[in-house]
Design an enzyme around this catalytic site. Structure first.
Site, PDB file in Angstrom:
ATOM      1  CD  GLU A 210       4.694  35.964  78.913  1.00  0.00           C
ATOM      2  OE1 GLU A 210       3.627  35.710  78.344  1.00  0.00           O
ATOM      3  OE2 GLU A 210       4.758  36.656  79.939  1.00  0.00           O
ATOM      4  CD  GLU A 396       6.035  40.985  79.296  1.00  0.00           C
ATOM      5  OE1 GLU A 396       4.921  40.671  79.766  1.00  0.00           O
ATOM      6  OE2 GLU A 396       6.377  40.725  78.133  1.00  0.00           O
TER       7      GLU A 396
END
Ligand code: FCB
Length: 490
Positions: A210, A396
């Site tokens: 991320e 995720e």
């Protein structure tokens, strides 16, 4: 483990979902019209069968589970420093002990095995390997990850290693952190060390976790480590991370061309608040910023056109846009919730071309994120279309509900099961419609340290009692175990 992407996958799904069943799915999922009304995907499908070679996984990250924050020669990370600073984390929590997985990894891998998990995504703590961010590796830190990986392989679980999930050595932050171009070269050196040491047993790697989140929250909003709020630093950090991603990709491939490399990108379904041209334009800017700022550079060597910042301001130098290129082997998608975008007014986001609010039409999880599976479908389809069907791994996806053990010692977290059922139905739907998705990682195996929220959130399929460190598999974990074993969602 055989990992292939073939027509079978799609044919299989369309048979499994069936035209009739598919037509009962609100939104239909066949259109990329982002303005269309999008009620959440219903769980009206009797049974959805995933392909046999689909990989069922679970994800964790070093700072969130390991603890042992200064053991075996580990250096201080920016998250150690941040969490030790008063007022930064809810309840004054820290990751000093967390789930103590540094000592309990055997038990945790056994839990993953019990849940029929086939891929375990974990991250390597840079300051365990290079305590001050450069120089010779710390053998004890490296040994920990060798033991972890060997235990996973013995359990027949694929290790998916993330090289950087936010725990930068504090010493590197002290010399300028991610806004400093030198950090890209330090990162390349560290990536070479870990892939040389573990590349014989870890075939799949995420370079970053991320990048949008750690640059924005770390350098612009200041809610994550290192807690800075400087727009110039933030914009420069974006470019340095892109340089690090591109350079590390090529350096790792030079060491071992067979290693499969991706990055886990945080993504949101960027939807306009209304049909107005201004809101639609804002949603395009939102898509560029939240989803593409690190993916488009890697795959196309360009900052997305809708990103309204000049290269000079980001510190781009001649030749850099060749260096940021990284033809990734797979695209990792971390997906949680959708964003609703409207034309810029005067918030901190306005210079980036949008205002963003979270969706609130669907039910909210205990940390206030909207449950809206159709957004997941739209996002996966959009990436599929815009990047010509890349191999995707969902690195995720998950939700926080604070359910705790009842008097019988069971954790009846039915809302989490409903969440997974809805999102996995949406994913199957995207696969049927052509998305090349080969695996899914639930966030998370264990309840853990949720960054600035401390231990107030519980994303795990396994409940952790932080006083005793006892682990209890939640009902959602038992449900996931059946799904992972059968590939059948019901
Ligand atoms: C993601 C992070 C992960 C976890 C989940 C809930 O943004 O990658 O570490 O905190 O959110």
């Amino acid at each position: 483990m055989r990992i292939s992407n073939n027509l079978n996958r799609r044919d299989f799904l369309s048979v499994a979902l069936g035209a009739a069943a598919a037509s009962t799915l609100p939104g239909g999922g066949r259109s990329l019209d982002l303005a269309a009304p999008s009620p959440s995907v219903a769980s009206e499908i009797a049974a959805v069968k995933f392909p046999k070679d689909f990989i069922w996984g679970a994800a964790t990250a070093s700072y969130q589970i390991e603890g042992a924050w200064k053991e075996d020669g580990k250096g201080e990370s920016i998250w150690d420093r941040f969490s030790h600073t008063t007022g930064k984390i809810r309840g004054g929590d820290t990751g000093d002990v967390a789930c103590d997985s540094y000592h309990r990894y055997n038990e945790d891998i056994q839990l993953a095995k019990d849940l029929h998990v086939q891929s375990y995504r974990f991250s390597i703590a840079w300051p365990r390997i290079q305590p001050s961010g450069s120089g010779a590796p710390n053998p004890k830190g490296m040994d920990y990850y060798k033991r972890l990986v060997d235990t996973l392989l013995e359990a027949k679980i694929r290790p998916l290693a993330t090289i950087y999930h936010w725990d930068l050595p504090q010493a590197l932050e002290d010399s300028g952190g991610w806004p400093n171009r030198d950090t890209a070269d330090r990162f390349v050196e560290y990536s070479q060390i870990v892939t040389r040491a573990l590349g014989d047993r870890v075939s799949h790697w995420c370079i970053f976790n991320e990048p949008w989140v750690f640059t924005t929250l770390g350098y612009r909003l200041g809610t994550h480590a290192p807690g800075k709020t400087d727009t110039g630093d933030f914009l420069r950090s974006i470019h340095v991370v892109n340089l690090a991603q591109g350079k590390a990709f090529h350096a790792i491939k030079a060491i071992n061309g067979k290693l499969q490399l991706g990055t886990a990108y945080s993504m949101t379904s960027a939807e306009p608040a209304s049909d107005s041209p201004e809101d639609r334009q804002a949603a395009e800017c939102g898509h560029a910023c939240f989803n593409l700022l690190f993916l488009n550079t890697a795959l196309k060597g360009e900052y997305p056109a809708a990103f309204p910042v000049t290269p000079e301001v980001m510190g781009v130098r001649p030749g850099d846009m060749e260096l940021v290129r990284a033809p990734l082997d797979f695209v990792g998608i971390n997906y949680y919730t959708r964003g609703i975008f409207s034309r810029p007014e005067h918030s901190i986001s306005a210079p980036l071309g949008f205002e963003r609010v979270d969706g609130t039409q669907g039910p909210l999880t205990d940390n206030g994120w909207e449950v809206w599976p159709d957004g997941f479908y739209r996002l996966v389809m959009r990436i599929t279309k815009e990047y010509d069907k890349p191999v995707i791994e969902i690195t995720e996806n998950g939700c926080s509900y604070t359910d705790a053990p009842d008097v019988h010692g069971r954790v009846p977290d039915v809302r989490k099961i409903e969440f997974y059922r809805g999102y996995l139905t949406a994913l199957a739907h995207a696969m049927r419609d052509g998305a090349n998705v080969r695996g899914y990682h639930a966030w998370s195996l264990l309840d853990n340290f949720e960054w600035e929220q401390g231990y107030t959130q519980r994303f795990g399929m396994v409940y952790v009692d932080y006083r005793s460190q006892a682990r209890t598999v939640k009902e959602s974990g038992k449900w996931y175990a059946k799904l992972a074993a059968s590939g059948e969602l019901s």
